[in-house]
Design a protein around this motif. Structure first.
Motif, short mmCIF file in Angstrom:
data_model
loop_
_atom_site.label_atom_id
_atom_site.label_comp_id
_atom_site.label_asym_id
_atom_site.label_seq_id
_atom_site.Cartn_x
_atom_site.Cartn_y
_atom_site.Cartn_z
N LEU A 236 5.12 -17.17 -1.60
CA LEU A 236 3.69 -16.95 -1.33
C LEU A 236 3.50 -15.95 -0.19
CD1 LEU A 236 0.82 -17.88 -2.14
CD2 LEU A 236 1.01 -19.65 -0.38
N GLU A 237 4.25 -16.12 0.90
CA GLU A 237 4.14 -15.23 2.06
C GLU A 237 4.56 -13.80 1.70
OE1 GLU A 237 5.09 -18.49 5.61
OE2 GLU A 237 6.71 -17.35 4.67
N TRP B 287 1.72 -12.22 -0.20
CA TRP B 287 0.56 -12.06 0.67
C TRP B 287 0.75 -10.88 1.62
CZ3 TRP B 287 -1.68 -17.52 1.77
CH2 TRP B 287 -3.08 -17.50 1.63
N THR C 294 -6.90 -13.53 -1.81
CA THR C 294 -7.04 -14.96 -1.52
C THR C 294 -5.81 -15.70 -2.02
OG1 THR C 294 -8.07 -15.49 -3.64
CG2 THR C 294 -9.54 -14.78 -1.84
N GLU C 295 -5.62 -16.94 -1.53
CA GLU C 295 -4.47 -17.74 -1.98
C GLU C 295 -4.55 -18.00 -3.48
OE1 GLU C 295 -2.21 -22.01 -1.24
OE2 GLU C 295 -3.66 -21.29 0.25
N THR C 296 -5.77 -18.22 -3.97
CA THR C 296 -5.95 -18.47 -5.41
C THR C 296 -5.50 -17.27 -6.23
OG1 THR C 296 -7.82 -19.93 -4.96
CG2 THR C 296 -7.62 -19.07 -7.21
N GLU C 297 -5.86 -16.06 -5.77
CA GLU C 297 -5.46 -14.84 -6.49
C GLU C 297 -3.94 -14.70 -6.52
OE1 GLU C 297 -9.28 -11.87 -5.63
OE2 GLU C 297 -7.66 -12.02 -4.16
N ILE C 298 -3.30 -14.95 -5.36
CA ILE C 298 -1.84 -14.84 -5.29
C ILE C 298 -1.19 -15.91 -6.17
CG2 ILE C 298 0.18 -14.98 -3.79
CD1 ILE C 298 -1.41 -12.49 -3.25
N ARG C 299 -1.73 -17.13 -6.12
CA ARG C 299 -1.16 -18.22 -6.93
C ARG C 299 -1.31 -17.92 -8.43
NH1 ARG C 299 0.27 -23.21 -5.78
NH2 ARG C 299 0.44 -23.93 -3.63
N VAL D 79 5.89 -21.98 -5.13
CA VAL D 79 5.47 -20.83 -4.31
C VAL D 79 5.93 -20.97 -2.86
CG1 VAL D 79 3.48 -20.40 -5.81
CG2 VAL D 79 3.19 -21.79 -3.74
N TYR D 80 6.35 -22.19 -2.47
CA TYR D 80 6.79 -22.42 -1.09
C TYR D 80 8.32 -22.29 -0.94
CZ TYR D 80 2.05 -24.18 -0.60
OH TYR D 80 0.68 -24.30 -0.60
#
Length: 641
Positions: A409-410, A413, A420-425, A438-439
């Motif tokens: 995720l990082e 980003w 946004t986090e939702t877009e990345i997810r 993602v972590y």
């Protein structure tokens, strides 16, 4: 039959890898084992080779059958020189030759002795055996295999310990090829070979005298060699006759048939359940008996498992900004490291929308060229000019650009902080990273996972020039195909280093063959390059003089080739578009069928009419689209010919 596997099962802890796997292979067959990464292909090979134990089942081979397996545990004596390591394979022949030489001396000493007939008989027997085993040819066999796998005569005297890990793998492969076991298990044999080495191995194995069993993601390699494909999926084996391309076609047909049979059975079960419910609702003895009779018949039906619709990576790459016509110009580039010259006289020009593949032997400087273009490395001489509004992005085969300390995720980003986090997810979900995946830290990921993260980062860039260094390394075949479809439709400019000939054939329209003294250009895909090289070889062997072409004719020929490449690319894109449409129509039809099977569906007459009409129209549209797809596939094949 030379190999039979019956009900082979294997688990590691609570994870089932193989469950009742059964198949057999006949002597002389050439078989591929395919399946997604992590399905247990290498595990099965290790069980057959005796490197690990199975939990249950039987492996049967004829007595004294020899099995050769190229594993991570390389059977090499690191103190030996390369030549001694190879020669030791032929110890039996060498001892036989020594016996023959000894007998020759004895015969010369006892020319008048009574022992002479016996000595001559033994000498003749040993000489015959030596010739049967091609005893005189083993030095040339060794040289042929070592040369084919990229070793020079200067390497012969080097000790094994001084070679790199990839070179040691090639040495172990050379030993296997010279030993010629009756069952040769090859697990990704082309991973450490350049294109020349892969082509040589392909030619060598095409005349291999025994049985081949191959795991490989190199689809071109499999197409050229195998006559049967075993697919390992969901812990089970499915057998397909033919090469890899035939397997793909047959599998798609089987999936459609299986899904159709499953849906039809589910419809019939639903219909029978509704009839049974209706009989029971009458609450009469006769109707209850009919309901029970139908229920018994229904209980006896052998239920079909719902065919698994595997979640595939959904990839679409398009540039946000259009570049100018002139994308990249490289003039007289040279590079050396110390006294070691990597390349010189590298010149070429790339225009907007071109898809170009760079090929050449390992060590010729292909990745170095990319680093110079990206200004990460300086050249010794020459110029690199990036065109107007050109935004390059780099896909690194080693994923060295990923930060190992970041989570997935990082890492994404960082590429686009405004997202946004939702877009990345959502983007990561398309690349098969969901939930807590993602972590995961980059340092813990497999090669294939790191490749998918790098591809996801490309999606977030505004790049209109993609520089990709071996993008299909570490990807399973399904993911490769998704990437290929995305790149076929990519409207930007692509410059890709690849040893994947199947990939090059589908995606690029021009080949740059790189060597230390320059760049040779071929105006077509990989098969076109091969055909041109073949023509050049025929001209050399026949000592024919190539016809002289004037500048006007050359321009006309190049214009025709450009038009052909564009037409071929358009045809590929048309087929991909039709395949997407077929997939969407099949999903729509399935959803409509689900609605039509609901108990209250027929309560609303207008709704019934609308949905039934939509269903019938969609079925007809699917039929027409399938016919159109078949026609376009035939046209594409004709264009390829």
């Amino acid at each position: 039959m030379i190999l039979s596997c019956k009900n082979i099962s294997k688990s590691f802890g609570i994870n089932t890898i193989l469950a009742d796997v059964s198949f057999h292979i006949s002597y002389g067959q050439r078989v591929a084992l395919v399946g997604r990464n992590g399905t247990g292909k290498s595990t099965l090979f290790k069980i057959i080779a005796g490197e690990i134990s199975k939990d249950s089942g039987n492996i049967i081979t004829p007595k004294n059958t020899t099995i050769g397996y190229l594993s991570q545990k390389l059977d090499l004596n690191e103190e030996n020189s390369l030549w001694v390591e190879m020669v030791n394979i032929f110890n039996e022949l060498i001892e036989l030759e020594q016996q023959i030489r000894f007998l020759e001396k004895e015969i010369s000493k006892k020319s008048n002795s009574q022992d002479l007939p016996l000595l001559m008989e033994e000498y003749g027997h040993l000489q015959e055996k030596f010739e049967e085993l091609n005893g005189y040819s083993y030095p040339s066999q060794i040289r042929g295999v070592l040369t084919g796998l990229g070793f020079s005569e200067a390497d012969y005297s080097k000790s094994i310990a001084n070679f790199s890990g990839g070179q040691k793998t090639r040495i172990a492969l050379a030993k296997l090829l010279l030993i010629q076991p009756q069952i040769l298990l090859l697990d990704e044999p082309t991973n450490f070979l350049d294109l020349d080495g892969t082509e040589w191995l392909e030619t060598y194995l095409s005349s291999y005298p025994h049985t081949l069993f191959i795991i490989s993601h190199d689809r071109y390699f499999l197409d050229a060699l195998v006559d049967q494909v075993l697919e390992l999926e969901n812990h089970k084996i499915t057998i397909y006759q033919g090469n890899y391309s035939q397997y793909v076609r047959y599998k798609k047909e089987d999936q459609k048939i299986a899904f159709h049979q499953y849906r039809e059975q589910q419809k019939e079960i639903k219909r029978q359940e509704e009839i049974i419910a209706k009989y029971r609702s009458f609450n009469r003895e006769k109707s209850i008996k009919k309901a029970e009779s139908r229920q018994k018949a229904l209980d006896k039906i052998v239920l079909l498992e719902r065919p698994e619709q595997q979640k595939n990576l959904n990839l679409s790459i398009q540039p946000e900004i259009n570049s100018g016509r002139d994308v990249l110009k490289v003039e007289d580039l040279s590079k050396s490291f110390g006294d070691h010259e990597i390349f010189n006289n590298i010149s070429f020009q790339i225009y907007k929308g071109e898809h170009i593949g760079i090929i050449g032997p390992n060590g010729v400087g292909k990745s170095t060229l990319f680093n110079i273009i990206l200004n990460r490395l300086s050249s010794d001489s020459g110029n690199v000019t990036i065109g107007r509004n050109v935004y390059p992005a780099y896909f690194d085969q080693l994923q060295a650009l990923l930060d190992s300390d970041n989570t997935i995720l990082e890492e994404l980003w960082k590429e686009k902080p405004s997202a946004t986090e939702t877009e990345i997810r959502n983007l990561l979900g398309a690349f098969l990273f969901s939930g807590d995946d993602v972590y995961k830290e980059i340092s813990t990921l497999s090669g294939g996972e790191r490749s998918r993260v790098s591809l996801a980062k490309l999606m977030l860039s505004k790049a209109n020039l993609l520089l990709m260094d071996e993008p299909t390394n570490h990807l399973d075949i399904d993911t490769k195909e998704v990437l290929e479809d995305a790149l076929i439709q990519y409207k930007g400019t692509l410059l890709v280093i690849s040893h994947d000939r199947y990939f090059l054939n589908k995606v690029v329209h021009k080949i740059f063959k790189m060597n230390r003294k320059g760049m040779e250009v071929f105006l077509g895909n990989y098969d076109y390059y091969l055909e041109k090289k073949k023509q050049e070889q025929l001209l050399r062997e026949g000592q024919q003089i190539a016809p002289i072409i004037n500048k006007t004719q050359l321009k006309q020929e190049r214009r025709k080739e450009r038009e052909y490449r564009q037409a071929f690319k358009n045809q590929q894109q048309r087929i991909v578009s039709l395949e997407h449409k077929i997939e969407e129509l099949e999903k729509k039809i399935y959803k409509l069928e689900h609605i039509m099977c609901q108990p209250n569906f027929y309560d609303d007459g207008d709704r019934v009419q609308d949905i039934t009409k939509d269903y019938n129209n969609s079925k007809e549209e699917l039929k027409e689209t399938m016919l159109l797809w078949e026609e376009n596939m035939i046209l594409l094949e004709e264009m390829g010919d």
